[in-house]
Scaffold this motif. Structure first.
Motif, PDB file in Angstrom:
ATOM      1  N   UNK B 515      22.085   0.811  50.021  1.00  0.00           N
ATOM      2  CA  UNK B 515      22.907   0.812  50.990  1.00  0.00           C
ATOM      3  C   UNK B 515      23.273  -0.680  51.431  1.00  0.00           C
ATOM      4  N   UNK B 552      27.379   5.151  41.760  1.00  0.00           N
ATOM      5  CA  UNK B 552      27.226   5.874  43.080  1.00  0.00           C
ATOM      6  C   UNK B 552      25.728   5.484  43.728  1.00  0.00           C
ATOM      7  N   UNK B 554      24.736   2.613  44.571  1.00  0.00           N
ATOM      8  CA  UNK B 554      24.841   1.525  45.369  1.00  0.00           C
ATOM      9  C   UNK B 554      26.197   2.050  46.178  1.00  0.00           C
ATOM     10  N   UNK B 555      25.615   2.197  47.462  1.00  0.00           N
ATOM     11  CA  UNK B 555      26.769   2.674  48.552  1.00  0.00           C
ATOM     12  C   UNK B 555      27.236   1.424  49.494  1.00  0.00           C
ATOM     13  N   UNK B 556      28.194   1.716  49.953  1.00  0.00           N
ATOM     14  CA  UNK B 556      28.785   0.705  50.908  1.00  0.00           C
ATOM     15  C   UNK B 556      29.309   1.158  52.222  1.00  0.00           C
ATOM     16  N   UNK B 557      28.975   0.714  53.349  1.00  0.00           N
ATOM     17  CA  UNK B 557      29.397   1.333  54.424  1.00  0.00           C
ATOM     18  C   UNK B 557      29.654   0.066  55.737  1.00  0.00           C
ATOM     19  N   UNK B 566      27.413   7.136  63.247  1.00  0.00           N
ATOM     20  CA  UNK B 566      27.761   6.902  62.022  1.00  0.00           C
ATOM     21  C   UNK B 566      26.566   6.482  61.136  1.00  0.00           C
ATOM     22  N   UNK B 570      25.332   8.523  57.870  1.00  0.00           N
ATOM     23  CA  UNK B 570      25.381   7.744  56.615  1.00  0.00           C
ATOM     24  C   UNK B 570      23.545   8.208  55.809  1.00  0.00           C
ATOM     25  N   UNK B 573      23.284  11.661  54.593  1.00  0.00           N
ATOM     26  CA  UNK B 573      23.941  11.806  53.521  1.00  0.00           C
ATOM     27  C   UNK B 573      23.399  11.304  52.325  1.00  0.00           C
ATOM     28  N   UNK B 574      22.938   9.853  52.488  1.00  0.00           N
ATOM     29  CA  UNK B 574      22.320   9.019  51.553  1.00  0.00           C
ATOM     30  C   UNK B 574      20.837   9.749  51.028  1.00  0.00           C
ATOM     31  N   UNK B 577      21.882  12.436  48.625  1.00  0.00           N
ATOM     32  CA  UNK B 577      22.090  11.753  47.108  1.00  0.00           C
ATOM     33  C   UNK B 577      20.718  11.288  46.670  1.00  0.00           C
TER      34      UNK B 577
END
Lengths: 44, 597
Positions: B515, B552, B554-557, B566, B570, B573-574, B577
């Protein structure tokens, strides 16, 4: 009128259309899950 | 203003415009265009003889167009220097001279039609941005009839009408017939707190301005019936609630509800205002002689130009962004540049004075130093590796990397006093020639190797920026929010420091999910460095896909310091995943990237 492009959320997979300006990047979030991992869907 | 004008150590450049700013804290070079006034400001005594003979009549901007001025004028009575200006766009002509009556009349010979704009170059150590704001134009709100009915005016127009220096010399009357009025109404939140038409924010000053106006009217004209239509009155400052109570005690009527329609009686020119009184739960109609629209505040139209001149950040509202809302409320993202007044956000006089004093004090701290200490997080360039491409200079939000010339193979040079240490140059360097002190490549790699040394498939690598995302993680912690223990956080000053090399190394070491997180776009503490983060992540998504690795992973937030919820969400959720990433997928990724990286 701003150009529009198709985007796909890399968190939930939701696809949506939003304004797109290559030179002026905008903060994007998925309208469904609010994730910022939103990628422009390329035409194949 | 007179004190400022006369102060021996203050150089006042009125009727001037900043054209260029270069340099850095302690060493700014500012180019200012001093516009031609066509009147010698040193000699002019403001006797006014020239005005009497000028044949050009134009609406007076200072009086909101409610009275007129000539083409030669003083912009406002207290203006410093107290000298006339010829508006050359309005003058009948100076080359050749078409009228010249003002020059003929001026005994002292102050009029100079050959005067030219001057470019003044200044060297200054600090800059304070105090450019003020503009007021909202209520024209789009057609239901209030501002453009249709003459007796509907704005608060600024009201100020001019009631002012002793205004067009009516303080003899308040309504514009249509010049008669004294009996009933007046104020509508609050015009252009404020409106998502679709107007601005979404509260303009801060309008409620108390109306309370003040109502008391002023009550004091001068006790017979006038005053009604205020409002959403909710915000009297939060010191002594404001007392003032609000005084206004109510003085008989000012406050109706909770904003009018839906304003009509005019063509005979009397009176205004019929329809409003839903939400306190009494009934529809009301009020007949008024005059209606005042309490218009909100907006950033100046030329804010973007100032932003570019000084490399500043702006909020989504368009006001300039302070460096930190609590700890550095008058500093900006560019060191040595400070904010004062409504340039930073809507505020009243007291707050503006407080902020201006703070900005002056902050500026003085820098000016009193011979040397300026900087944080040791600036970049180091390896000139043996540098290929002079100049990418580092292009991505630097502060213009702190100079001199680089790809054609002549001139290497870049870092102005360390101008550098804020975001690390974007290091992340974007295509040959790895730049590293950041205390956030060096080897240091980040060592962290990755330590965290992914054992059971990497159970870890989620999080790159978090110091100011927002890392603080968001902290907030989640101190708020005792539950999130999976699989997160392993690496702090960088800015998400802009998270280079492709770090992300690919994490995958090569077996990370199932990575992330990258940073400040929201509007909150970036390094002007726009996180835009480069987004571009980089987008590039990597393409690259991963080309290598048949699911992007997917690699996530960005964008997570702010206040968004502990948040951050925790996050991570949850990760974690879901992460569980879906198979050992085969991780092994394939390691093999593919080991070959490519």
């Amino acid at each position: 009128m701003a150009e529009e492009a198709k985007f796909r959320c890399l968190r939930c997979g939701h696809e949506f259309i939003a304004p797109y300006d290559k030179d002026n990047p905008q903060e994007r979030s998925c309208p469904k899950c609010k994730s910022n991992s939103v990628r422009r869907a390329r035409e194949r | 203003m007179m004190d400022v004008g006369r102060h021996p150590r203050i150089k006042l450049l009125a009727y001037s415009e900043v054209e260029e700013v270069s340099g850095y804290v302690g060493n700014f070079k500012v180019k200012v265009r001093k516009k031609a006034r066509y009147v010698d400001e040193e000699e002019c005594t403001a006797c006014g003889d020239c005005v009497e003979v000028c044949p050009v009549i134009r609406p007076d901007e200072y009086q909101m167009g409610l009275s007129s001025r000539r083409a030669i004028y003083i912009p406002f009575p207290q203006g410093v220097p107290s000298s006339y200006i010829i508006n050359i766009e309005e003058c009948l002509g100076v080359q050749p001279i078409a009228c010249g009556k003002c020059a003929e009349k001026c005994d002292k010979g102050c009029i100079d039609f050959d005067m030219k704009d001057q470019i003044v170059e200044l060297e200054v150590g600090t800059i304070i941005v105090a450019v003020g704001m503009e007021v909202y134009d209520p024209t789009p709100l057609d239901e209030y009839g501002y453009t249709r009915f003459e007796n509907v005016i704005t608060t600024l127009e009201f100020e001019r009408l009631i002012d002793s220096g205004g067009p009516l010399e303080g003899h308040f009357a309504r514009p249509t017939d010049g008669k004294m009025l009996k009933r007046i109404g104020f509508i609050q939140c015009v252009g404020s707190r409106a998502e679709r038409r107007g601005n979404p924010y509260c303009s801060n000053i309008c409620c108390m301005n109306t309370v003040k106006d109502s008391l002023l009217l009550r004091d001068h004209y006790p017979e006038i019936d005053i009604t205020v239509f409002y959403l909710d009155m915000r009297a939060f400052g010191k002594g404001f609630e007392d003032l609000y109570k005084r206004s109510k005690d003085a008989g000012v009527r406050y109706v909770r509800g904003l009018p839906g329609e304003v009509k005019e009686d063509p005979q009397t020119r009176n205004l019929l205002v329809t409003v839903e009184n939400t306190t009494a739960c009934r529809l009301e109609e009020h007949e008024l002689d005059m209606l005042v629209l309490s218009v909100g505040l907006e950033p100046r139209e030329d804010s973007k130009t100032i932003q570019q001149l000084l490399s500043l950040s702006r909020t989504t509202d368009g006001f300039f962004l302070e460096s930190h809302p609590k700890l550095k409320p008058v500093d900006t993202s560019t060191r040595g540049v400070f904010l004062a007044g409504c340039a930073e956000g809507p505020k009243d006089i007291k707050e503006s004075v407080t902020q201006a004093s703070a900005a002056a004090a902050r500026a003085q701290i820098i000016l009193n130093q011979d040397k300026i200490p900087i944080e040791a997080i600036t970049p180091i360039i390896d000139y043996d590796l540098c290929n002079f491409c100049g990418r580092c200079a292009r991505v630097c939000p502060y213009g702190a990397i100079v001199d680089v010339d790809p054609k002549r193979k001139v290497p870049p040079r870092v102005i360390e006093a101008a550098c804020a240490g975001c690390g974007t140059c290091s992340a974007e360097c295509p040959v790895g020639a730049i590293t950041q002190r205390h956030f060096g490549d080897e240091q980040i790699f060592a962290q990755l190797e330590a965290m992914l040394g054992e059971r990497p498939e159970e870890k989620i690598v999080v790159f978090a920026c110091h100011w927002c995302s890392y603080a968001g993680g902290d907030m989640a912690g101190v708020s005792r929010l539950q999130y999976p223990p699989s997160a392993r956080v690496i702090r960088t000053m800015c998400s802009g420091r998270t280079g492709e090399r770090f992300i690919l190394r994490a995958f090569t070491l077996g990370a199932p999910i990575v992330l990258v997180s940073g400040c929201h776009f509007a909150d970036c503490h390094y002007i726009n460095a996180n835009r480069w983060t987004q571009r980089r992540v987008e590039r990597l998504w393409d690259r991963l896909e080309r290598a048949s690795i699911r992007p997917e992973r690699l996530q960005l937030e964008w997570i702010s310091a206040a968004e502990g919820q948040k951050f925790a969400r996050t991570m949850r959720e990760l974690e879901e995943m992460r569980k879906k990433v198979t050992p085969e997928e991780i092994e394939y990724t390691k093999q593919v990237l080991a070959e490519k990286v």
